[in-house]
Design an enzyme around this catalytic site. Sequence first.
Site, PDB file in Angstrom:
ATOM      1  N   GLU A  30      27.855  63.400 -60.608  1.00  0.00           N
ATOM      2  CA  GLU A  30      28.314  63.645 -59.238  1.00  0.00           C
ATOM      3  C   GLU A  30      29.442  64.667 -59.252  1.00  0.00           C
ATOM      4  OE1 GLU A  30      30.670  60.670 -57.095  1.00  0.00           O
ATOM      5  OE2 GLU A  30      29.302  60.910 -55.409  1.00  0.00           O
TER       6      GLU A  30
ATOM      7  N   CYS B  25      29.288  60.933 -49.934  1.00  0.00           N
ATOM      8  CA  CYS B  25      28.581  60.212 -50.995  1.00  0.00           C
ATOM      9  C   CYS B  25      27.076  60.323 -50.787  1.00  0.00           C
ATOM     10  CB  CYS B  25      29.018  58.761 -51.020  1.00  0.00           C
ATOM     11  SG  CYS B  25      28.945  58.026 -49.400  1.00  0.00           S
TER      12      CYS B  25
ATOM     13  N   LYS C  24      44.156  49.008 -48.379  1.00  0.00           N
ATOM     14  CA  LYS C  24      44.817  50.016 -49.227  1.00  0.00           C
ATOM     15  C   LYS C  24      43.988  51.301 -49.088  1.00  0.00           C
ATOM     16  CE  LYS C  24      44.978  52.149 -52.730  1.00  0.00           C
ATOM     17  NZ  LYS C  24      45.080  53.618 -52.750  1.00  0.00           N
TER      18      LYS C  24
ATOM     19  N   GLU D 139      30.753  50.253 -53.134  1.00  0.00           N
ATOM     20  CA  GLU D 139      29.915  51.421 -52.870  1.00  0.00           C
ATOM     21  C   GLU D 139      30.518  52.573 -53.655  1.00  0.00           C
ATOM     22  OE1 GLU D 139      27.119  51.746 -51.436  1.00  0.00           O
ATOM     23  OE2 GLU D 139      26.967  49.758 -50.557  1.00  0.00           O
TER      24      GLU D 139
HETATM   25  P1  NAD Z   1      38.569  56.730 -56.218  1.00  0.00           P
HETATM   26  O1  NAD Z   1      37.759  55.743 -56.971  1.00  0.00           O
HETATM   27  O2  NAD Z   1      39.439  57.651 -56.981  1.00  0.00           O
HETATM   28  O3  NAD Z   1      39.537  55.990 -55.203  1.00  0.00           O
HETATM   29  C1  NAD Z   1      39.039  55.087 -54.255  1.00  0.00           C
HETATM   30  C2  NAD Z   1      40.141  54.100 -53.910  1.00  0.00           C
HETATM   31  O4  NAD Z   1      40.397  53.276 -55.048  1.00  0.00           O
HETATM   32  C3  NAD Z   1      41.456  54.759 -53.539  1.00  0.00           C
HETATM   33  O5  NAD Z   1      42.066  54.060 -52.487  1.00  0.00           O
HETATM   34  C4  NAD Z   1      42.263  54.605 -54.821  1.00  0.00           C
HETATM   35  O6  NAD Z   1      43.645  54.620 -54.609  1.00  0.00           O
HETATM   36  C5  NAD Z   1      41.789  53.259 -55.303  1.00  0.00           C
HETATM   37  N1  NAD Z   1      42.031  53.002 -56.737  1.00  0.00           N
HETATM   38  C6  NAD Z   1      42.096  53.915 -57.734  1.00  0.00           C
HETATM   39  N2  NAD Z   1      42.356  53.276 -58.898  1.00  0.00           N
HETATM   40  C7  NAD Z   1      42.430  51.952 -58.643  1.00  0.00           C
HETATM   41  C8  NAD Z   1      42.677  50.789 -59.434  1.00  0.00           C
HETATM   42  N3  NAD Z   1      42.890  50.880 -60.746  1.00  0.00           N
HETATM   43  N4  NAD Z   1      42.665  49.595 -58.825  1.00  0.00           N
HETATM   44  C9  NAD Z   1      42.423  49.493 -57.507  1.00  0.00           C
HETATM   45  N5  NAD Z   1      42.216  50.552 -56.704  1.00  0.00           N
HETATM   46  C10 NAD Z   1      42.215  51.773 -57.259  1.00  0.00           C
HETATM   47  O7  NAD Z   1      37.565  57.540 -55.261  1.00  0.00           O
HETATM   48  P2  NAD Z   1      37.896  58.757 -54.280  1.00  0.00           P
HETATM   49  O8  NAD Z   1      38.133  59.964 -55.123  1.00  0.00           O
HETATM   50  O9  NAD Z   1      38.936  58.360 -53.293  1.00  0.00           O
HETATM   51  O10 NAD Z   1      36.536  58.912 -53.472  1.00  0.00           O
HETATM   52  C11 NAD Z   1      35.481  59.703 -53.892  1.00  0.00           C
HETATM   53  C12 NAD Z   1      34.358  58.852 -54.431  1.00  0.00           C
HETATM   54  O11 NAD Z   1      33.979  57.906 -53.443  1.00  0.00           O
HETATM   55  C13 NAD Z   1      33.102  59.607 -54.763  1.00  0.00           C
HETATM   56  O12 NAD Z   1      32.623  59.210 -56.015  1.00  0.00           O
HETATM   57  C14 NAD Z   1      32.119  59.199 -53.668  1.00  0.00           C
HETATM   58  O13 NAD Z   1      30.768  59.249 -54.032  1.00  0.00           O
HETATM   59  C15 NAD Z   1      32.568  57.827 -53.387  1.00  0.00           C
HETATM   60  N6  NAD Z   1      32.139  57.391 -52.056  1.00  0.00           N
HETATM   61  C16 NAD Z   1      31.103  56.506 -51.982  1.00  0.00           C
HETATM   62  C17 NAD Z   1      30.644  56.083 -50.755  1.00  0.00           C
HETATM   63  C18 NAD Z   1      29.514  55.095 -50.662  1.00  0.00           C
HETATM   64  O14 NAD Z   1      29.378  54.465 -49.630  1.00  0.00           O
HETATM   65  N7  NAD Z   1      28.709  54.926 -51.686  1.00  0.00           N
HETATM   66  C19 NAD Z   1      31.247  56.552 -49.588  1.00  0.00           C
HETATM   67  C20 NAD Z   1      32.297  57.466 -49.699  1.00  0.00           C
HETATM   68  C21 NAD Z   1      32.743  57.856 -50.958  1.00  0.00           C
END
Ligand code: NAD
Length: 480
Positions: free
Chosen positions: A381, A282, A173, A248
Site C-alpha cells: 500500500e 483506503c 483518540k 480496519e
Molecule cells: P496509523 O496506523 O499510523 O495511525 C492510526 C491511528 O493509530 C492514529 O490515531 C495513531 O495515532 C494511532 N496509533 C499509532 N500507534 C499506536 C499505538 N502503538 N497504539 C495505539 N494507537 C496507535 O495510520 P494512519 O497513517 O493515520 O492512516 C493511514 C492508514 O489507514 C492507511 O494504511 C489506510 O489504508 C488506513 N485506513 C483504512 C481504512 C479502512 O477502513 N480500512 C480507512 C481509512 C484509512
Amino acid sequence: MTDLHRNFIGGEWVADGAATPNHNPSDLADVIGEYLQGDAALTRQAIDAAAAAFPAWSHSPPQRRFDILDAAGSMILAHKAKLGELLAREEGKILPEAIGEVGRAGQIFKFFAGEALRQSGDLLASVRSGVTVEVTREPIGVVGLITPWNFPIAIPAWKMAPAIAYGNCVVLKPAELVPGCAWALAEILAEAGLPAGVFNLVMGRGSVVGAEVIASPKIAAISFTGSVTTGRRITEQAVVSGKKVQVEMGGKNPMVVLDDADLKVAVEAAVNSAFFSTGQRCTAASRLIVTEGIHDRFVGAVSERLAGLKVDHALKAGTDIGPVVSEAQLHQDLEYVAVGKAEGAKLVAGGERLTRDTEGYYMAPALFTETTPEMRVNREEIFGPVASVIRTKDYDTALAIANDIEFGLSAGIATTSLKYAQHFKRNAQAGMVMVNLPTAGVDYHVPFGGRKGSSYGPREQGRYAAEFYTTVKTSYQAAG
Ligand code: NAD
C-alpha cells in the site's frame, strides 16, 4: 496568536498538556490552531470519566439518545461549509470533497439517532414447557476509538455515533495530523446536550494516548482504523487482554477494466478511484488490471485526463487534487515512484514533487504502465497519488490477479457484460465490490469493511454496527 484547543474529559475542557500546532499541508505558513497533547495520566482520567458515566448512559431512554444524536447531526450539517473548510485546511482534500465528508458525518449521526429507536431483540418459546426466552442486546461499556488522518470527521463519526446510540461511553483518540475535526465534534456533542463523560476526547500520540487506551482494563472494546502495522499490533494486544476488537486497515484495491467496458466510464472510475482525495483513501484503486484489447486506448485516455487535472491548494476554486497530507507521506510516495522505476515499470505520467504559490506537499499524480503483479508497487500500500496498470489477457487472469493479494477491502470492475459483472461480484475477494463505479465512495447506511489482511472483527456502519457496539444476552423466565 492561534486558538488553544483543549481535551474534553468528563464534560470539561481540560487545560493540561503541551500545545502542538496543526499545520495546513497546502500552505505550511498557515497554522490552524494549537492543540493540547494528552499523556497517559490524562488518558486514564478520560477512561475513568467514561466508566463513571456508563451506568446512567447505558440505561438512558432511546428517545434521549435519539434527540442528542439527531441534534448533533443537524449541527454538523448546519456548519457544513465551516467544518469543510477546517477539514480541507488540516487534511488537504479539496473543499468540495471535504464538505461532502462533513455532510456524510452529519447523515451518520442522524442514521444512528434512528437506530437508537430501532433496537430490537427476539422473544422465543423455550424448548422446555412453561419457559420463555428473550434475546436482547446491551451496551458493552467503555469503548476506545482510534482513528486515522485521511477521513478526519467521517471515521470518528461512524465510530462515535453507533457507540453512543447503543448506550456505550467513548474515549476518542484522533490521528495526530488532524485533531481539528475531532475537537469540533466534541464541541458539537457538548452543545447537543450529551451528559458529562459519555464522550471524551484525548488528542496526542498513538504510542502514548493510544497505547494507554489499548492497555486499560477498563476499556471493553477497541475500534481502530489505520495502518496494517498498528492494526495488527492492537489486535494482538486486545485479544490477549480479552477486549472486543474491530480493526480496519490497509488496502491494495484492484480495478479490472475489460475489453467490453465503456471507455469513458472506465477512465472516470479509474481516475477517481486512484487519484481523487490525493489517492489517500483506503478504498483507492492502485492496481488497474486491464485486458489487452482496451489497454492502449485506456492508458492514452487516463494519461490525457491526468494531464488536465489541477494540483493545487485545497481551498482554491478549480483544484482537482490537493496536497499530500505530510512531509513523511510525500517522501513515501516519491520513494515508491523511485521503486517502481527501479523495478522496470514505465512512468507515463507525473510522479514528481510540484511547487505552487504556497509551500505545501504537492505531487503530480503518477501512473505506471508495463508493470507486473509481483512488483512492490503492486503489492504494498502506497497511500498516495500513484497507480499502476497491469496488462492481462482476459477476464479470468484479471480476476486471478485482482485476488492474488493479502488485502481485500474494495474491488471494482468496468464492463458492459452482465455475466462478468455478476461473476466478479460473487468471486472478488473483497468486502466491497463496485461495478462501473469508483472503488471508493460508499453509502453511509450499509456495512463498510474488508476481508483478508484489510480487516478484523465485525463490520462498521449500517445496522451491522450493532454487532460490535452491543453484546447479546439470553434471558430465560419460568411462567407464573
Ligand atoms: P496509523 O496506523 O499510523 O495511525 C492510526 C491511528 O493509530 C492514529 O490515531 C495513531 O495515532 C494511532 N496509533 C499509532 N500507534 C499506536 C499505538 N502503538 N497504539 C495505539 N494507537 C496507535 O495510520 P494512519 O497513517 O493515520 O492512516 C493511514 C492508514 O489507514 C492507511 O494504511 C489506510 O489504508 C488506513 N485506513 C483504512 C481504512 C479502512 O477502513 N480500512 C480507512 C481509512 C484509512
